[in-house]
Design a protein around this motif. Sequence first.
Motif, PDB file in Angstrom:
ATOM      1  N   MET A   1       0.811  -1.184   0.000  1.00 12.27           N
ATOM      2  CA  MET A   1       0.000   0.000   0.000  1.00 12.27           C
ATOM      3  C   MET A   1       0.863   1.260   0.000  1.00 12.27           C
ATOM      4  O   MET A   1       0.516   2.230  -0.649  1.00 12.27           O
ATOM      5  N   LYS A   2       1.930   1.234   0.755  1.00 13.48           N
ATOM      6  CA  LYS A   2       2.792   2.413   0.825  1.00 13.48           C
ATOM      7  C   LYS A   2       3.443   2.695  -0.525  1.00 13.48           C
ATOM      8  O   LYS A   2       3.630   3.841  -0.896  1.00 13.48           O
ATOM      9  N   LYS A   3       3.764   1.656  -1.290  1.00 14.64           N
ATOM     10  CA  LYS A   3       4.369   1.834  -2.606  1.00 14.64           C
ATOM     11  C   LYS A   3       3.429   2.549  -3.563  1.00 14.64           C
ATOM     12  O   LYS A   3       3.864   3.252  -4.458  1.00 14.64           O
ATOM     13  N   LYS A   4       2.132   2.373  -3.361  1.00  9.69           N
ATOM     14  CA  LYS A   4       1.140   2.999  -4.236  1.00  9.69           C
ATOM     15  C   LYS A   4       0.653   4.338  -3.695  1.00  9.69           C
ATOM     16  O   LYS A   4      -0.232   4.960  -4.267  1.00  9.69           O
ATOM     17  N   GLY A   5       1.213   4.774  -2.576  1.00  2.00           N
ATOM     18  CA  GLY A   5       0.850   6.067  -2.016  1.00  2.00           C
ATOM     19  C   GLY A   5      -0.459   6.072  -1.246  1.00  2.00           C
ATOM     20  O   GLY A   5      -1.044   7.122  -1.037  1.00  2.00           O
ATOM     21  N   LEU A   6      -0.907   4.906  -0.824  1.00  5.63           N
ATOM     22  CA  LEU A   6      -2.154   4.824  -0.070  1.00  5.63           C
ATOM     23  C   LEU A   6      -1.851   4.772   1.418  1.00  5.63           C
ATOM     24  O   LEU A   6      -1.030   3.985   1.867  1.00  5.63           O
ATOM     25  N   LYS A   7      -2.522   5.620   2.157  1.00  9.97           N
ATOM     26  CA  LYS A   7      -2.342   5.637   3.612  1.00  9.97           C
ATOM     27  C   LYS A   7      -3.649   5.187   4.249  1.00  9.97           C
ATOM     28  O   LYS A   7      -4.542   5.979   4.501  1.00  9.97           O
ATOM     29  N   ILE A   8      -3.760   3.889   4.484  1.00 12.69           N
ATOM     30  CA  ILE A   8      -4.974   3.311   5.041  1.00 12.69           C
ATOM     31  C   ILE A   8      -4.628   2.604   6.341  1.00 12.69           C
ATOM     32  O   ILE A   8      -3.762   1.740   6.381  1.00 12.69           O
ATOM     33  N   ASP A   9      -5.330   3.000   7.406  1.00 15.20           N
ATOM     34  CA  ASP A   9      -5.133   2.344   8.692  1.00 15.20           C
ATOM     35  C   ASP A   9      -5.967   1.066   8.749  1.00 15.20           C
ATOM     36  O   ASP A   9      -6.987   0.936   8.072  1.00 15.20           O
ATOM     37  N   SER A  10      -5.566   0.150   9.584  1.00 14.94           N
ATOM     38  CA  SER A  10      -6.286  -1.121   9.681  1.00 14.94           C
ATOM     39  C   SER A  10      -7.711  -0.933  10.201  1.00 14.94           C
ATOM     40  O   SER A  10      -8.586  -1.750   9.904  1.00 14.94           O
ATOM     41  N   ASP A  11      -7.978   0.148  10.946  1.00  9.90           N
ATOM     42  CA  ASP A  11      -9.340   0.369  11.440  1.00  9.90           C
ATOM     43  C   ASP A  11     -10.265   0.933  10.357  1.00  9.90           C
ATOM     44  O   ASP A  11     -11.461   1.100  10.578  1.00  9.90           O
ATOM     45  N   GLU A  12      -9.750   1.186   9.158  1.00  6.75           N
ATOM     46  CA  GLU A  12     -10.544   1.653   8.029  1.00  6.75           C
ATOM     47  C   GLU A  12     -10.877   0.533   7.040  1.00  6.75           C
ATOM     48  O   GLU A  12     -11.458   0.775   5.994  1.00  6.75           O
ATOM     49  N   ILE A  13     -10.521  -0.690   7.381  1.00  6.70           N
ATOM     50  CA  ILE A  13     -10.748  -1.836   6.506  1.00  6.70           C
ATOM     51  C   ILE A  13     -11.873  -2.691   7.093  1.00  6.70           C
ATOM     52  O   ILE A  13     -11.892  -2.985   8.294  1.00  6.70           O
TER      53      ILE A  13
END
Length: 51
Positions: A1-13
């Motif tokens: 995810m970091k390689k694609k520039g996405l900043k997603i926390d586990s509580d958002e999944i």
Amino acid sequence: MKKKGLKIDSDEILITNGSQQGLDLIGKVFLNKDDDIIIERPGYLGAIQAL
């Protein structure tokens, strides 16, 4: 995810147990009681039941 520039926390999944559960949750979040929906014909039975 970091390689694609996405900043997603586990509580958002949210992991669902199948497509119909996902469609049901989407309908509950985005649709109101008297909203109209348009689906293709023939429609996926799981989507018809969920929506």
